[in-house]
Design a protein around this motif. Sequence first.
Motif, short mmCIF file in Angstrom:
data_model
loop_
_atom_site.label_atom_id
_atom_site.label_comp_id
_atom_site.label_asym_id
_atom_site.label_seq_id
_atom_site.Cartn_x
_atom_site.Cartn_y
_atom_site.Cartn_z
N PHE A 328 24.26 -22.14 16.73
CA PHE A 328 23.07 -22.22 17.56
C PHE A 328 22.67 -23.69 17.75
CE2 PHE A 328 18.41 -22.36 17.96
CZ PHE A 328 18.22 -21.53 19.07
N GLU A 329 22.23 -23.99 18.97
CA GLU A 329 21.73 -25.33 19.29
C GLU A 329 20.59 -25.19 20.29
OE1 GLU A 329 23.25 -29.50 21.38
OE2 GLU A 329 24.58 -27.75 21.25
N MET A 330 19.46 -25.82 20.02
CA MET A 330 18.33 -25.79 20.94
C MET A 330 17.74 -27.19 21.05
SD MET A 330 14.89 -23.40 21.03
CE MET A 330 14.09 -24.07 19.57
N VAL A 331 17.51 -27.63 22.30
CA VAL A 331 16.90 -28.92 22.57
C VAL A 331 15.75 -28.70 23.56
CG1 VAL A 331 17.22 -31.29 23.38
CG2 VAL A 331 19.10 -30.09 22.25
N VAL A 332 14.58 -29.35 23.30
CA VAL A 332 13.43 -29.24 24.17
C VAL A 332 13.07 -30.64 24.68
CG1 VAL A 332 11.02 -28.50 24.36
CG2 VAL A 332 12.59 -27.26 22.84
N PHE A 333 12.77 -30.71 26.03
CA PHE A 333 12.43 -31.99 26.67
C PHE A 333 11.04 -31.87 27.31
CE2 PHE A 333 16.96 -31.22 26.96
CZ PHE A 333 17.53 -32.39 26.51
N ASN A 334 10.37 -33.00 27.40
CA ASN A 334 9.13 -33.00 28.17
C ASN A 334 9.48 -33.23 29.64
OD1 ASN A 334 9.57 -35.75 28.47
ND2 ASN A 334 7.95 -36.36 27.06
N ARG A 335 8.46 -33.31 30.49
CA ARG A 335 8.71 -33.38 31.92
C ARG A 335 9.36 -34.69 32.36
NH1 ARG A 335 2.95 -32.79 34.52
NH2 ARG A 335 2.82 -31.24 32.83
N TRP A 336 9.34 -35.69 31.49
CA TRP A 336 9.98 -36.97 31.80
C TRP A 336 11.38 -37.09 31.19
CZ3 TRP A 336 4.81 -36.76 30.12
CH2 TRP A 336 3.86 -36.93 31.12
N GLY A 337 11.86 -35.97 30.61
CA GLY A 337 13.21 -35.98 30.07
C GLY A 337 13.32 -36.48 28.65
N ARG A 338 12.19 -36.72 28.00
CA ARG A 338 12.23 -37.19 26.62
C ARG A 338 12.47 -36.00 25.68
NH1 ARG A 338 7.07 -39.32 23.10
NH2 ARG A 338 8.21 -39.57 21.10
N ARG A 339 13.39 -36.16 24.75
CA ARG A 339 13.70 -35.09 23.79
C ARG A 339 12.58 -35.02 22.75
NH1 ARG A 339 19.64 -34.74 21.17
NH2 ARG A 339 20.01 -34.82 23.44
N VAL A 340 11.91 -33.85 22.69
CA VAL A 340 10.78 -33.69 21.76
C VAL A 340 11.11 -32.77 20.58
CG1 VAL A 340 9.08 -34.12 23.58
CG2 VAL A 340 9.82 -31.77 23.11
N TYR A 341 12.22 -32.00 20.68
CA TYR A 341 12.60 -31.13 19.55
C TYR A 341 14.08 -30.78 19.68
CZ TYR A 341 13.16 -27.04 16.55
OH TYR A 341 13.60 -26.16 15.60
N GLU A 342 14.73 -30.67 18.54
CA GLU A 342 16.08 -30.12 18.51
C GLU A 342 16.30 -29.41 17.17
OE1 GLU A 342 19.31 -32.97 18.37
OE2 GLU A 342 17.86 -34.57 17.96
N GLY A 343 17.08 -28.34 17.20
CA GLY A 343 17.35 -27.54 15.99
C GLY A 343 18.61 -26.73 16.13
N ASN A 344 19.16 -26.31 14.99
CA ASN A 344 20.40 -25.51 15.00
C ASN A 344 20.27 -24.22 14.19
OD1 ASN A 344 20.38 -26.50 12.42
ND2 ASN A 344 22.15 -27.85 12.69
N ASP A 345 19.03 -23.81 13.97
CA ASP A 345 18.79 -22.56 13.24
C ASP A 345 17.98 -21.62 14.13
OD1 ASP A 345 18.15 -20.50 11.55
OD2 ASP A 345 17.34 -21.76 9.94
N PRO A 346 18.58 -20.49 14.56
CA PRO A 346 17.83 -19.59 15.46
C PRO A 346 16.62 -18.96 14.80
CG PRO A 346 19.83 -18.52 14.70
CD PRO A 346 19.91 -19.95 14.22
N ALA A 347 16.54 -19.03 13.46
CA ALA A 347 15.39 -18.45 12.77
C ALA A 347 14.19 -19.39 12.77
CB ALA A 347 15.76 -18.10 11.33
#
Length: 391
Positions: A328-347
């Motif tokens: 699992f891989e999840m990355v979250v960006f704000n509206r300007w493309g800045r990475r604000v969160y990333e994780g590899n655990d679906p729990a």
Amino acid sequence: MASVSVRGQLSAENALVAQTEYSSATPNDQVFCFPEGSFMSVRFDYAGNNPSFAWFQHDVTDNSWDNQLANSGNQLTAGTPGGYRVVVEDEAGVVVADERFWVYNTQKITNVEAEITYDDCYGVEMSASADTVPLIFYDPIDGSFGGVNYNLAFEWTTLPESDGSQSGRNVEFDAPFEDLSYVVSVSDRFGNVLESTIDYSAIAVAAEFEADVKKDTVPNERHSDAQGSAPIEIKFNDQSQGKVNAWEWTFGNSGQSVEQNPLFVFSSAGTDSVYLRVVNRDSGCESLSAPFVVSVWESELEVPNVFTPNGDGINDQFRVAYKSIKKFEMVVFNRWGRRVYEGNDPARGWDGKIGGTMGAPGVYFYYIRGEGYNDNEVHRKEGAVHLIRGK
């Protein structure tokens, strides 16, 4: 000689009363069975005036009933077991009663024997016999002899005690799984009881087990007990009965084990039926358990489009719902493309914080990739999620 009483009857205290079973057409006579070794006293009660009584003892040598005894009252204490006769005359010398009877105080069960006649992995068959002191009587007509029926009853139990018991000379029990003793108790109509015991070494086995699902309950993971998201890790604990010395586990199409208490991980999507086969190698007895069904779902991945990190315990994180996700891989960006969160655990999910401070309400964007346990199970998700502060 007629065994008929006109105005009287024979009686005996503390005696069990039975009947002869003569082979001829002669009417049967009474039998008085007294407690073992006690006095055998029989009384004849007659309602008339001034009767006279004559008592006779049966002679087995010639089957005669004319051996008169000295006793002349209405009560006789017999000296030995056997047949007796009483003749009663009224005051005019007319015979009003002429009756035969038999007395015993020797009844006893002398020996009980029990044996196992057959046993296998499913049952044990047994038989019992008992010896008794014969209570012999002779037919007044032809001299043929018979015996008073003891009416023996056979009751079987086990030591240690179990729920089952059996009645009869020949019985069958379900095969036990532990060594025990079978006890047969023989009783008769006279109150005598005698027992015999057989020790038995158990040969049967019964396959049983418990399954301890080790998978923790995880929020948003769709899983419960032995059905749900992979991997499902289960510790199987043998609870079989009997002298088991070989174990064979079959985990459906997922694998096998010969350990007594294996730990197994189910990861392939589908349904597996778990069986335990146990064997007593010394006796050759074996048993197959009932199935335990494990269902592993195919992988799934769903993404919400809104979350409310306000600390109320409801939808406080941006987190996926999933089944059977291995990578699992999840990355979250704000509206300007800045990475604000990333994780590899679906729990685990994003709690809305950026650098330890709660992010501003609004739209954020995510990229998610997940892999299942089966070939070609790849999930790619990307889109927008709304962070709503709420109250």
